[in-house]
Every structure is written in C-alpha cells, then in structure tokens.
Enzyme design. Structure first.
Site, PDB file in Angstrom:
ATOM      1  N   HIS A   1     -12.394 -24.099  -0.739  1.00  0.00           N
ATOM      2  CA  HIS A   1     -13.141 -25.058  -1.564  1.00  0.00           C
ATOM      3  C   HIS A   1     -13.616 -24.465  -2.884  1.00  0.00           C
ATOM      4  O   HIS A   1     -14.471 -25.047  -3.540  1.00  0.00           O
ATOM      5  CB  HIS A   1     -14.326 -25.657  -0.782  1.00  0.00           C
ATOM      6  CG  HIS A   1     -15.201 -24.672  -0.086  1.00  0.00           C
ATOM      7  ND1 HIS A   1     -15.316 -24.622   1.287  1.00  0.00           N
ATOM      8  CD2 HIS A   1     -16.005 -23.697  -0.550  1.00  0.00           C
ATOM      9  CE1 HIS A   1     -16.159 -23.675   1.641  1.00  0.00           C
ATOM     10  NE2 HIS A   1     -16.600 -23.087   0.522  1.00  0.00           N
ATOM     11  N   ASN A   2     -13.081 -23.315  -3.288  1.00  0.00           N
ATOM     12  CA  ASN A   2     -13.340 -22.750  -4.626  1.00  0.00           C
ATOM     13  C   ASN A   2     -12.020 -22.231  -5.170  1.00  0.00           C
ATOM     14  O   ASN A   2     -11.761 -21.029  -5.138  1.00  0.00           O
ATOM     15  CB  ASN A   2     -14.342 -21.578  -4.563  1.00  0.00           C
ATOM     16  CG  ASN A   2     -15.784 -22.016  -4.438  1.00  0.00           C
ATOM     17  OD1 ASN A   2     -16.071 -23.180  -4.207  1.00  0.00           O
ATOM     18  ND2 ASN A   2     -16.698 -21.081  -4.578  1.00  0.00           N
TER      19      ASN A   2
ATOM     20  N   ASN B   1     -25.137 -18.508   2.048  1.00  0.00           N
ATOM     21  CA  ASN B   1     -24.602 -19.636   2.818  1.00  0.00           C
ATOM     22  C   ASN B   1     -23.365 -19.293   3.639  1.00  0.00           C
ATOM     23  O   ASN B   1     -22.783 -20.163   4.281  1.00  0.00           O
ATOM     24  CB  ASN B   1     -24.312 -20.825   1.895  1.00  0.00           C
ATOM     25  CG  ASN B   1     -23.334 -20.478   0.788  1.00  0.00           C
ATOM     26  OD1 ASN B   1     -22.811 -19.368   0.725  1.00  0.00           O
ATOM     27  ND2 ASN B   1     -23.102 -21.417  -0.110  1.00  0.00           N
TER      28      ASN B   1
ATOM     29  N   HIS C   1     -17.294 -30.311   0.341  1.00  0.00           N
ATOM     30  CA  HIS C   1     -17.064 -29.123   1.169  1.00  0.00           C
ATOM     31  C   HIS C   1     -18.185 -28.911   2.175  1.00  0.00           C
ATOM     32  O   HIS C   1     -18.178 -27.907   2.903  1.00  0.00           O
ATOM     33  CB  HIS C   1     -16.909 -27.883   0.288  1.00  0.00           C
ATOM     34  CG  HIS C   1     -18.182 -27.278  -0.212  1.00  0.00           C
ATOM     35  ND1 HIS C   1     -19.212 -28.020  -0.744  1.00  0.00           N
ATOM     36  CD2 HIS C   1     -18.602 -25.979  -0.259  1.00  0.00           C
ATOM     37  CE1 HIS C   1     -20.194 -27.206  -1.103  1.00  0.00           C
ATOM     38  NE2 HIS C   1     -19.858 -25.970  -0.826  1.00  0.00           N
TER      39      HIS C   1
ATOM     40  N   LYS D   1     -25.584 -14.953  10.605  1.00  0.00           N
ATOM     41  CA  LYS D   1     -25.858 -15.035   9.168  1.00  0.00           C
ATOM     42  C   LYS D   1     -26.439 -13.727   8.686  1.00  0.00           C
ATOM     43  O   LYS D   1     -26.741 -12.826   9.452  1.00  0.00           O
ATOM     44  CB  LYS D   1     -26.846 -16.173   8.868  1.00  0.00           C
ATOM     45  CG  LYS D   1     -26.270 -17.564   8.992  1.00  0.00           C
ATOM     46  CD  LYS D   1     -27.196 -18.603   8.428  1.00  0.00           C
ATOM     47  CE  LYS D   1     -27.263 -18.561   6.921  1.00  0.00           C
ATOM     48  NZ  LYS D   1     -26.029 -18.986   6.266  1.00  0.00           N
TER      49      LYS D   1
END
Length: 494
Positions: A342-343, A215, A413, A487
C-alpha cells in the site's frame, strides 16, 4: 480554493480542484468524510493540481500525510512522485493461514509461548535487526544485496528457507529497474554504495525479517468467513479456513526504504531549488520527476530496490512465524494467503491510458476478470484485499467489485488515524487501554500497549468497511479476530 466536498451518493463525493482540473474523487459515508480535516483536503487538491496528474482519489482512511494524503491514489502518465509513495517504500500486508483450529490458541499459556517464540525470531522496532534476537536468520551483505536486486527469486528464497511457491501469492514478487532489468538495480545499488548513499549498509540489511515500530505489527487471528455463499466460495479460492488460526503482518522496507526515500527527497528538492521550479501548492513534499529523465529513472530504481527488500522481508517474517508455531505446536502447517502493498507506484492502465498509479496508504483492488490477474489463482474471483482495522474491532479480508474501476482499482489500506501520535499520548489513559485488552482477551508482547497505537486513535472500522461496500468498491469475505498482538513502542517507519 474551497475544501468543501460535494456528496454524489451515500458513500461518494467530489472535491473541486479548480476550473482546469477534474475533481478529486472521494469515497466514504458522511460520517467518514467528516474525519477528513482541512489539511488532508488541501493536500488532496495540491496533489490533483500537480503537473501530469490525471486522477486523484481519497479513500475512507484518508488523513494528512507527507505532501499527499495517506489514503490517496494518484495517477500520472508523465511523472513520478515520491510523496504519494512515502518513506516506507512498499509498506505492505501479508496473511499466513495455518491448519490450527481456534481452540489450539485458546489457552493463555500457549499464546504467551507463541509470542515468545515469534519474538525470539523476529525483532521489532527502529534499528533492530537479526543480531538482536537469537533465532533470526543471519543476514549478510550478499543476501541483503540479492534481496534488493532480485526480490523473491528462487535463489533468495532458498537461501532464506522460504517456501518456493509463496511468490505465486504475491501482488508483486519482484520489481525491476527503470528499463525492466535487474542489471539497472545492481548498477544503481553499486552507485549508491560508492557514493555513501547507504551508511551502515551491513546493519540495515540485517533488518530483513523484522517489524518496524509504530503502526507495524504481527497479529495472531481467528478467521470468521462471512455467512454468504459467494464469500464462502471466494474464501476457498483464497485458501482461508473458517474458525482456524491465521497470522496477519504489517511492515515494509525498514531502514533500507527510509534511506532510499530520504535520499530521493533531498536530491529532488535540490534540483527544484537549483532550477527555480515552483513546488506544487508551495509544498516541497510534492517534488516530482518527469518520466524519461535521469531523476525519474533513479527514483524508479531506488523504489524498486526498496520494494524488493520489503517483499523478501514479509516472506521471511511469515516463514519465521510458521517456524515459531511449529516449535510450540509441533506439526503445524501453513500457507501464504496473500501479500499486498500500500505504499508503491505501479504501471497500470487508467481510462485506457498507461499511467504510474501511486498508492499511498491505498491498496490495489482488481476484481475477477481483470486482465492483470490472468494466469493467477485469482483470475475469476479477484485477489485478496487485506485491510487491518484494530485488534479489538478486527481486520478484514475483502475482494474487489466491478465498481473499483471508479477508484483506479483501489481501496483504503486500513482504518486510518483520527488522533495524531502526540495527541493520543497526551489524552488517552494507559490503564484504560491495557484493561480493554484484558477484557477482550487479547494478549500482547508489550508491558504497556502503545497509547499512540490504541484502538481509539483509529476511525470506526465498521463505518470504514460500510463506506467501501456502499461505494461499490469491494465486499467482505472474512473478518479476522485477534488473539495476540506483537508490536513495538518505537516511532513508525512510514
């Protein structure tokens, strides 16, 4: 114990966690709450009932994770938990705003040249590092160690060619050790290396300035500021330019963070087994350490090392992206809008009590006037919240509302998954996915877009944003529309 949610409003609910614990706070419309499966809800209950936990929040993007759900917030004044931080320590979002009008990237050949220029500087995928692309920064052990212990210090920025003012646009530009010092991190890193805690350390630090797999992504965007006077005023403070090109990035601490987290899970599981401590909810993925213990100090040091690496990784990526644009479109200028994680677990105040707030797939959301934003560019407005959706639905820049206090000043998130990777690969049609990108005029660097990252694997982004708005947590400032995506088809780091 039941895993049935009780609605309390159009976009709010509670999940009972037993007679001796306050309920889990749930944010999401009914349509979004229906995406929470039983395992996700059971993980939330297990996390809420774990020792020392005083608050547990489920955001609209929630889905099952490692021990704790992805998309949750866990607050504790007495314990630290690796699970509600995760393996990709300080996985984050960043946004670079350029002065290019949208027309500058309308031509497909220009976009293809930009993709190639970025990929010549920034490797993607598990195990990939600066040696794998020709125009990356060359990273040695000395620079890597400094990034891990100092974060975005002036010396580290100077050595990597990163603008010196960009840390002013970071949620946290650096992290210190458990005792508030750099020395604790230097000592811990030395200890880990002496114990062979880092195999192939030289290779891992060369991942500085790279995207992971799954992701993680980079996206060229066109900014569309909301047609609202408050949004326009806030966008100006944020540094957003309507109708102009920006670049959104999602990545974290790469192999460094994964190694640090894996080691911590192993050590704590051994301690639990050695001492006969029961796992919360019988789930070994919810191991913990009481604050003040040697185990907690080591975890906080390791988390800080990984978080510092992630911070410098993002800033270097943005510097390399700007270089790529300048190669293809000479004279391009750009500035960092914001970098937000976000972690991570951070020390904050919850209900007038000092806590470690763990955000796993959750984003900090401080509104204007919050004391933590004093003496920052966002003291009056609140800071930017960067929420990725999917390339075809767009992504969002939001700003917190006063109601965010109810969610421990947090929002989701992103959109959150509704299809697991194996199911997506099994069920989704490759040709249809690739055609949908052609129809949307979105280019990618992938010969075939990864099926397990197709837009269909994620929740309805507009409904996710509606949940945030209806719950009174945040409002939209701008939508970001993708023009190309970078990606990798490898497994996700987090």
């Amino acid at each position: 114990m039941t895993t049935t949610m009780i609605p309390t409003g159009e976009a709010t609910a509670i999940l009972p966690a037993g007679d001796h614990h306050s309920p889990v706070k749930v944010f999401g419309t009914e349509a979004i709450r229906n995406t929470f499966d039983d395992l996700c809800l059971q993980q939330a209950i297990n996390s809420r009932c774990a020792p020392g936990v005083t608050e547990l929040v489920l955001n609209p993007d929630a889905h099952c994770g490692y021990g704790a759900p992805i998309g949750c917030v866990l607050a504790s004044p007495t314990h630290v938990y690796p699970g509600p931080v995760g393996f990709d320590i300080k996985c984050s979002m960043s946004l670079l705003q350029t002065d290019l009008p949208a027309d500058a990237v309308q031509d497909k050949s220009t976009r293809r040249a930009l993709i190639d220029a970025v990929c010549r500087r920034i490797p993607t995928g598990m195990g990939k590092g600066s040696r794998d692309v020709p125009k990356a920064r060359r990273i040695d052990e000395k620079i890597g160690s400094a990034a891990m212990t100092e974060g975005a210090s002036p010396d580290v920025l100077s050595r990597l060619g990163i603008p010196i003012d960009w840390p002013d646009r970071c949620e946290d530009a650096y992290h210190r050790g458990h005792d508030g010092t750099i020395d604790a991190l230097k000592s811990r890193l030395y200890e880990l290396r002496q114990q062979r805690g880092f195999k192939k350390f030289r290779d891992k630090v060369q991942q500085l300035g790279s995207y992971g797999g799954g992701n993680h992504f980079g996206e060229c965007e066109v900014v569309q500021i909301a047609d609202d006077e408050d949004a326009k005023a806030t966008a100006e403070v944020f540094g957003l330019i309507d109708g102009h090109v920006a670049f959104l990035s999602h990545c974290g601490s790469r192999g460094i963070g994964h190694r640090l987290a894996s080691h911590q899970f192993q050590v704590l599981e051994q301690k639990f087994d050695q001492w006969g401590i029961p796992y919360p909810g019988s789930d070994k993925q919810l191991v913990y350490a009481p604050l003040g213990s040697v185990e907690a100090d080591r975890y906080l040091d390791d988390m800080a090392l990984g978080a510092n690496f992630a911070t410098v990784n993002h800033l270097l990526i943005n510097a390399l992206v700007l270089e790529a644009f300048q190669e293809i479109i000479p004279g391009t200028r750009g500035h960092l809008v914001y970098f937000i994680s976000h972690n991570i677990a951070r020390q904050e105040t919850v209900n007038q009590q000092a806590c470690w707030v763990h955000r796993k797939g959750a984003t900090r959301a401080f509104p204007g006037g919050h004391p933590a934003l004093a003496r920052t560019p966002f003291a009056q407005t609140g800071h930017p919240i960067l929420l990725p959706g999917n390339p075809q639905a767009g992504s969002s820049v939001m700003v917190a509302a006063t109601g965010a206090k109810d969610s421990c000043y947090s929002v989701n998130h992103g959109a959150g998954r509704v299809l697991g990777r194996r199911r997506a690969i099994r069920e989704l049609n490759q040709e249809s996915i690739d055609q949908s990108f052609n129809d949307a005029d979105i280019l990618t660097n992938c010969r075939r877009y990864p099926r397990d990252e197709a837009p269909a694997v994620y929740k309805d982004f507009n409904e996710v944003l509606r949940s945030v708005s209806k719950a009174g947590l945040a409002t939209e400032v701008a939508r970001l529309r993708a023009k190309f995506v970078i990606k990798d088809a490898a497994d996700a780091d987090d």
